[in-house]
Design a protein around this motif. Structure first.
Motif, short mmCIF file in Angstrom:
data_model
loop_
_atom_site.label_atom_id
_atom_site.label_comp_id
_atom_site.label_asym_id
_atom_site.label_seq_id
_atom_site.Cartn_x
_atom_site.Cartn_y
_atom_site.Cartn_z
N CYS A 24 38.10 46.26 47.67
CA CYS A 24 38.26 47.35 46.71
C CYS A 24 37.04 47.31 45.79
N GLY A 25 36.15 48.29 45.96
CA GLY A 25 34.91 48.29 45.18
C GLY A 25 34.11 47.04 45.48
N PRO A 26 33.69 46.32 44.42
CA PRO A 26 32.88 45.11 44.66
C PRO A 26 33.70 43.89 45.06
N ASP A 27 35.01 44.00 44.97
CA ASP A 27 35.88 42.85 45.24
C ASP A 27 36.27 42.80 46.71
N VAL A 28 35.98 41.66 47.34
CA VAL A 28 36.29 41.46 48.76
C VAL A 28 36.99 40.12 48.90
N LEU A 29 38.15 40.13 49.55
CA LEU A 29 38.91 38.89 49.72
C LEU A 29 39.26 38.68 51.19
N SER A 30 39.04 37.47 51.68
CA SER A 30 39.56 37.09 52.99
C SER A 30 41.01 36.69 52.83
N TYR A 31 41.68 36.42 53.96
CA TYR A 31 43.07 35.99 53.86
C TYR A 31 43.17 34.65 53.15
N ALA A 32 42.20 33.76 53.36
CA ALA A 32 42.23 32.47 52.67
C ALA A 32 42.06 32.67 51.17
N ALA A 59 41.63 45.56 43.23
CA ALA A 59 42.09 44.45 44.05
C ALA A 59 43.10 43.60 43.29
N ARG A 60 42.99 43.57 41.98
CA ARG A 60 43.91 42.74 41.19
C ARG A 60 45.36 43.25 41.28
N THR A 61 45.54 44.55 41.42
CA THR A 61 46.89 45.07 41.61
C THR A 61 47.48 44.55 42.91
N ALA A 62 46.69 44.57 43.98
CA ALA A 62 47.17 44.05 45.26
C ALA A 62 47.52 42.57 45.15
N VAL A 63 46.66 41.80 44.49
CA VAL A 63 46.93 40.36 44.33
C VAL A 63 48.20 40.15 43.52
N ASP A 118 46.79 37.62 32.97
CA ASP A 118 45.63 38.22 33.61
C ASP A 118 45.53 37.76 35.06
N VAL A 119 45.28 38.71 35.93
CA VAL A 119 45.20 38.43 37.36
C VAL A 119 43.76 38.08 37.71
N GLU A 120 43.56 36.88 38.21
CA GLU A 120 42.23 36.43 38.63
C GLU A 120 42.14 36.47 40.15
N LEU A 121 40.93 36.57 40.64
CA LEU A 121 40.73 36.69 42.08
C LEU A 121 40.28 35.41 42.76
N GLY A 206 45.81 42.74 59.28
CA GLY A 206 44.58 43.52 59.36
C GLY A 206 43.92 43.63 58.00
N GLU A 207 43.07 44.63 57.85
CA GLU A 207 42.27 44.78 56.64
C GLU A 207 42.57 46.12 55.97
N VAL A 208 42.59 46.11 54.62
CA VAL A 208 42.70 47.35 53.86
C VAL A 208 41.45 47.49 53.00
N ARG A 209 40.88 48.69 53.02
CA ARG A 209 39.73 49.02 52.17
C ARG A 209 40.14 50.16 51.25
N HIS A 210 40.33 49.83 49.99
CA HIS A 210 40.71 50.85 49.02
C HIS A 210 39.46 51.39 48.35
N LEU A 211 39.38 52.72 48.25
CA LEU A 211 38.17 53.35 47.75
C LEU A 211 38.06 53.30 46.23
N GLY A 212 39.11 52.86 45.54
CA GLY A 212 39.09 52.89 44.09
C GLY A 212 39.41 54.29 43.58
#
Length: 491
Positions: A24-32, A59-63, A118-121, A206-212
């Motif tokens: 999501c934007g600049p934030d990219v997370l693997s499953y790990a 991405a913080r909302t998803a986390v 606060d949600v950290e990544l 799989g992977e989700v790419r949110h456009l923001g």
């Protein structure tokens, strides 16, 4: 002997790898990385009664939501655009113990009394293993609030069972696998954007790419760089259809997508046709709502079915019912009935509203049929075609029951119409007369009332033509693009 534990909602988080999970934007997370971040947060909120999630498109909302699900704590997604009164009602009704938000999120005063986490990544210093025991499948996963068009918003209790059943039924219908990369820019406080758009890919691995934020450029970029699926609402597809003639990169990107899905409202036939003509790809429509998650879908690979929402998903029963309660057995494509649904995808009830829960079911909440309030006809092949909402879109005129939706689609087929909504109003002769609210393509040269009436009569039937046409600069819509008919000016 101990009962076997239920399978996890997210198998890919139980044994996480470096496979991409979320962007999501600049934030990219693997499953790990997602397992670490969500696992750390889950450990911190475990044992809480309910948690509110400030559902910004990040991405913080998803986390935050994944963490709540890992912890077995019901999550209440909050629309960041909610007004003060609506937000106060939701907080008072759901009584969350704390609010999860991104460190940079500015929260309104209504949330000041709630402890904030606060949600950290990064999740540094935490283990990557989710809590060992999955929660009871019947326990509440999410409390999603309705739009409140007929009163204060109601909290829809969605169990882990309902979420899993609906996502798995879609996976079967759409051949959705871990190899798919989903692109979307939908809000994350609603079942379409959050449950289907975020939890769906993560359940598949799989992977989700949110456009923001939605844009044709973002869609083209992400589909061209590996995206296989696109989820959107009609407003988004309308903008894509408008952009296609002058954007060869967008044409190529949509042409290469495996699956284009539209939902939350009917996609006009004209936009179906424009996208198919430019890209060779048909848009698949599905039908669901907060209380039922997903009910039906057009199947990919089949013949194009613009204007329909397909057939019931695996495990879902759908029937049409007359006003007197009798079940419609026919499939003539003309007889209108209310859609009622039964299956494992259904919600558990409305929070704090046992009266509303019981009233929502035909036959009682325990095993009964949920009254959707949507009106539809069934085609000869079993396909469902929605014609509108019972409260606002069923028009009784001259002895006929008429669905506003099909008239709206017919109006949108006229080149002079950019947007259209149809309502009924009292008429001393007809009972109700059909009123068309039209946003003209060219405000300086709108189509004549008689031309629009003749156009509808030619495509449908004479009794379905609008008797009154009212021009507007735009139609009132909600965050998902649905027209808010109760906000149309009084005639």
């Amino acid at each position: 002997m101990d009962a076997p534990l239920p399978p996890p909602l997210f198998p890919a988080l139980a044994a996480p790898t470096d496979r991409p999970a979320l962007r999501c934007g600049p934030d990219v997370l693997s499953y790990a990385e997602l397992a670490r971040a969500a696992g750390a947060l889950a450990a911190g909120i475990a044992g809480s009664g309910r948690v509110a999630v400030w559902a910004a498109p990040t991405a913080r909302t998803a986390v935050a939501v994944v963490a709540a699900l890992l912890a077995g704590v019901p999550a209440v997604p909050l629309n960041p655009r909610s007004g003060e009164r609506e937000l106060a009602h939701i907080l008072g009704d759901s009584a969350p113990e704390l609010v999860l938000a991104g460190p940079a999120d500015e929260l309104p005063a209504a949330l000041a009394a709630l402890p904030r986490v606060d949600v950290e990544l990064d999740g540094e210093g935490s283990g990557a293993v989710p809590p060992p025991a999955e929660a009871d499948p019947e326990s509440t996963a999410l409390i999603v609030y309705t739009s409140g068009t007929t009163g204060p918003p109601k909290g829809v209790l969605l169990s882990r069972r309902a979420v899993a059943a609906s996502l798995d039924a879609l996976a079967e219908a759409w051949a959705w696998t871990a190899d798919d990369v989903l692109v979307h820019g939908l809000p994350l406080f609603h079942v379409h954007g959050l449950v289907l758009g975020v939890l769906g890919p993560l359940r598949r691995g799989g992977e989700v790419r949110h456009l923001g934020g939605f844009s044709a450029e973002g869609v083209a970029r992400e589909l061209a760089s590996g995206g296989t699926m696109l989820f959107g609402v009609p407003t988004m597809y309308h903008r894509l259809a408008d952009a296609l003639p002058g954007d060869p990169a967008l044409v190529k990107a949509l042409s290469g997508a495996r699956l284009l899905v539209s939902g939350s409202a009917a996609l006009p036939v004209r936009d179906h046709e424009r996208i198919a003509a430019a890209t060779g790809r048909t848009v698949v429509e599905r039908y669901g709502m907060s209380e039922t998650l997903m009910n039906t879908s057009v199947r990919p690979g089949g013949p194009p079915r613009p204007g329909t929402v397909g057939t019931p998903l695996p495990g879902v029963e759908v029937r049409l019912v007359e006003e007197d309660g009798s079940v419609l057995d026919g499939s003539d494509g003309e007889t209108v009935g209310e859609v009622q649904v039964r299956g494992p995808n259904l919600f558990s009830g409305y929070l704090n509203r046992p009266d509303a829960t019981e009233a929502a079911f035909d036959g009682g909440a325990a095993g009964g049929w949920f009254r959707t309030g949507d009106m539809a006809v069934r085609e000869a092949d079993g396909t469902i075609r929605l014609v509108g909402r019972k409260a606002t879109d069923l028009i009784k005129s001259g002895g006929y029951k008429i669905g506003a939706g099909e008239i709206e689609n017919a109006l949108l087929d006229h080149p002079g119409v950019r947007e259209a909504a149809v309502t009924g109003e009292p008429d001393p002769d007809l009972g109700e007369r059909i009123v068309a609210w039209v946003v003209p393509s060219d405000p300086a040269d709108p189509p004549a009332d008689a031309a629009l009436a003749d156009h509808v009569a030619r495509l449908l039937a004479p009794h379905k033509r609008p008797r009154v046409v009212r021009l507007l600069p735009s139609l009132p819509r909600n965050d998902l693009g649905k027209v808010l008919k109760k906000r149309l000016p009084r005639g």
